[in-house]
Design an enzyme around this catalytic site. Structure first.
Site, short mmCIF file in Angstrom:
data_model
loop_
_atom_site.label_atom_id
_atom_site.label_comp_id
_atom_site.label_asym_id
_atom_site.label_seq_id
_atom_site.Cartn_x
_atom_site.Cartn_y
_atom_site.Cartn_z
N TYR A 85 13.60 5.03 13.93
CA TYR A 85 12.80 5.16 13.32
C TYR A 85 12.58 6.21 12.48
O TYR A 85 11.84 6.46 11.38
CB TYR A 85 11.58 4.86 14.04
N SER A 103 5.44 8.50 7.64
CA SER A 103 4.92 8.70 9.26
C SER A 103 5.04 9.68 9.69
O SER A 103 5.90 11.10 9.27
CB SER A 103 6.00 8.14 10.28
N1 LIG Z 1 1.05 2.29 13.10
C1 LIG Z 1 1.57 3.10 13.09
O1 LIG Z 1 1.50 4.68 14.94
C2 LIG Z 1 1.55 4.12 12.62
C3 LIG Z 1 2.53 5.23 12.10
C4 LIG Z 1 2.94 5.65 10.95
C5 LIG Z 1 3.44 5.16 10.47
N2 LIG Z 1 3.58 3.70 10.63
C6 LIG Z 1 4.28 3.40 9.16
O2 LIG Z 1 2.76 2.20 8.73
C7 LIG Z 1 3.23 0.51 7.88
C8 LIG Z 1 2.63 -0.22 8.68
O3 LIG Z 1 2.98 -0.15 9.87
P1 LIG Z 1 1.24 -1.25 10.95
O4 LIG Z 1 1.08 -0.28 12.31
O5 LIG Z 1 0.50 -1.53 10.19
O6 LIG Z 1 2.22 -1.88 11.29
P2 LIG Z 1 2.16 -3.65 12.24
O7 LIG Z 1 0.86 -3.94 12.69
O8 LIG Z 1 3.64 -4.10 12.88
O9 LIG Z 1 2.65 -4.73 10.22
C9 LIG Z 1 3.53 -4.58 10.07
C10 LIG Z 1 3.57 -4.60 9.02
O10 LIG Z 1 4.94 -4.87 8.18
C11 LIG Z 1 5.40 -6.40 7.40
N3 LIG Z 1 7.01 -6.45 7.81
C12 LIG Z 1 7.68 -5.72 8.45
N4 LIG Z 1 8.79 -7.01 8.61
C13 LIG Z 1 9.14 -7.19 6.91
C14 LIG Z 1 9.80 -7.80 6.37
N5 LIG Z 1 11.47 -7.17 6.53
N6 LIG Z 1 9.24 -8.05 5.09
C15 LIG Z 1 8.24 -7.62 5.03
N7 LIG Z 1 7.03 -7.54 5.70
C16 LIG Z 1 8.13 -7.61 6.78
C17 LIG Z 1 4.72 -7.51 8.58
O11 LIG Z 1 4.17 -8.72 8.34
P3 LIG Z 1 4.68 -9.43 8.72
O12 LIG Z 1 3.14 -9.96 10.02
O13 LIG Z 1 5.41 -10.69 8.03
O14 LIG Z 1 5.59 -9.92 9.83
C18 LIG Z 1 3.83 -6.65 8.69
O15 LIG Z 1 2.79 -6.88 7.42
C19 LIG Z 1 4.62 1.06 8.47
O16 LIG Z 1 5.14 1.03 7.52
C20 LIG Z 1 4.91 1.64 9.87
O17 LIG Z 1 6.28 2.46 9.63
C21 LIG Z 1 2.08 3.27 10.97
#
Ligand SMILES: NC(=O)c1ccc[n+]([C@@H]2O[C@H](COP(=O)([O-])OP(=O)(O)OC[C@H]3O[C@@H](n4cnc5c(N)ncnc54)[C@H](OP(=O)(O)O)[C@@H]3O)[C@@H](O)[C@H]2O)c1
Length: 246
Positions: free
Chosen positions: A150, A137
């Protein structure tokens, strides 16, 4: 497609149930890759049925959850070409309010889960090589209020990437990381639910909008393909220009 060709390459994407991971799995499928995607529970992978994406359930915070999936892919296809460690969780709370169990939930998912999955892939592929993309991130690069634990895990994701890139280079492994900025997913529900916060966050991004989950796909496809074959231990930031201002 030439050097960007993913035709027939196997890719395993954690956290493919929604958000960035879902967009990545769809874009990799569109690029003719053989896609395996995970979710933490059965309902999370329902949507994959009939799409061509192979859904598997694995809670990455639990030891041993990912190894059987990697072994299955290797035995069916000969090799897992690319692992994308995308699954993650975030909370926005003041540092002083963190309870012990909340701290470890984030660390066990974002840091330990990612590390163990890298280990499981290496153990089964150390003689053939591999390619890992870790989703970190911009908050792994810069400080931000209410994101201490985080941010710590996302900084750690960058350092896992760099350290393992150095350690496993002679086993033909490449590791790189992607640092998304603010992306329009469930993770940012708190921002989206408050119009004033949403407006101020959007205005603060040079491109004046949150990213879309599919905005991350180009960097991931580049890193998964032969187009990046001379790259390892590197970070690609995809944030609409946000971190250039911080
Ligand atoms: N959105 C942002 O602004 C942003 C910015 C920077 C980095 N990121 C990074 O990008 C990645 C994806 O984020 P996102 O925004 O797409 O998040 P999201 O929409 O909240 O989705 C999170 C995903 O991670 C899975 N997950 C969470 N805990 C888990 C566990 N214990 N075991 C297996 N799967 C798990 C969830 O599965 P379930 O549906 O089964 O819970 C879901 O598929 C993350 O690593 C996040 O830190 C996001």
């Amino acid at each position: 497609m030439g050097i960007f060709d993913l035709n027939g390459k196997t890719v395993l994407i954690t956290g493919a149930s929604r958000g960035i991971g879902k967009a990545l799995s769809e874009e990799f499928l569109n690029s003719n890759a053989i896609v395996y995607g995970t979710g933490s529970k059965e309902e999370s992978i329902e949507w994959m049925k009939g799409t061509g994406i192979e859904g598997r359930v694995a809670d990455i915070s639990k030891a041993g959850s990912m190894a059987p999936i990697i072994e299955e892919i290797k035995s069916k296809h000969g090799k897992l070409d690319c692992l994308i460690n995308n699954a993650g969780i975030a909370v926005n709370i003041p540092a002083v309010a963190f309870k012990e169990e909340d701290i470890y939930k984030i660390i066990d998912t974002n840091f330990v889960g990612m590390f163990r999955t890298c280990q499981a892939y290496y153990k089964t592929h150390k003689l053939i090589g591999g390619n890992i993309i870790n989703v970190s991130s911009v908050l792994g690069l810069v400080g931000y209020s209410l994101s201490s634990v985080y941010s710590g895990t996302k900084g750690a994701a960058i350092q896992i990437t760099k350290s393992l890139a150095a350690e496993w280079v002679n086993n033909n492994f490449r590791l790189n990381a992607i640092c998304p900025g603010f992306i329009d997913t469930d993770m940012n529900k708190m921002i989206k639910d408050k119009p004033q916060v949403f407006e101020s966050v959007s205005k603060g991004i040079p491109m004046k909008r949150l990213g879309k989950p599919e905005d991350i796909a180009g960097a991931a496809i580049f890193l998964a393909s032969d187009a990046s074959s001379y790259m390892t231990g590197q970070i690609i930031v995809v944030d609409g220009g946000l971190s250039s201002l911080l």
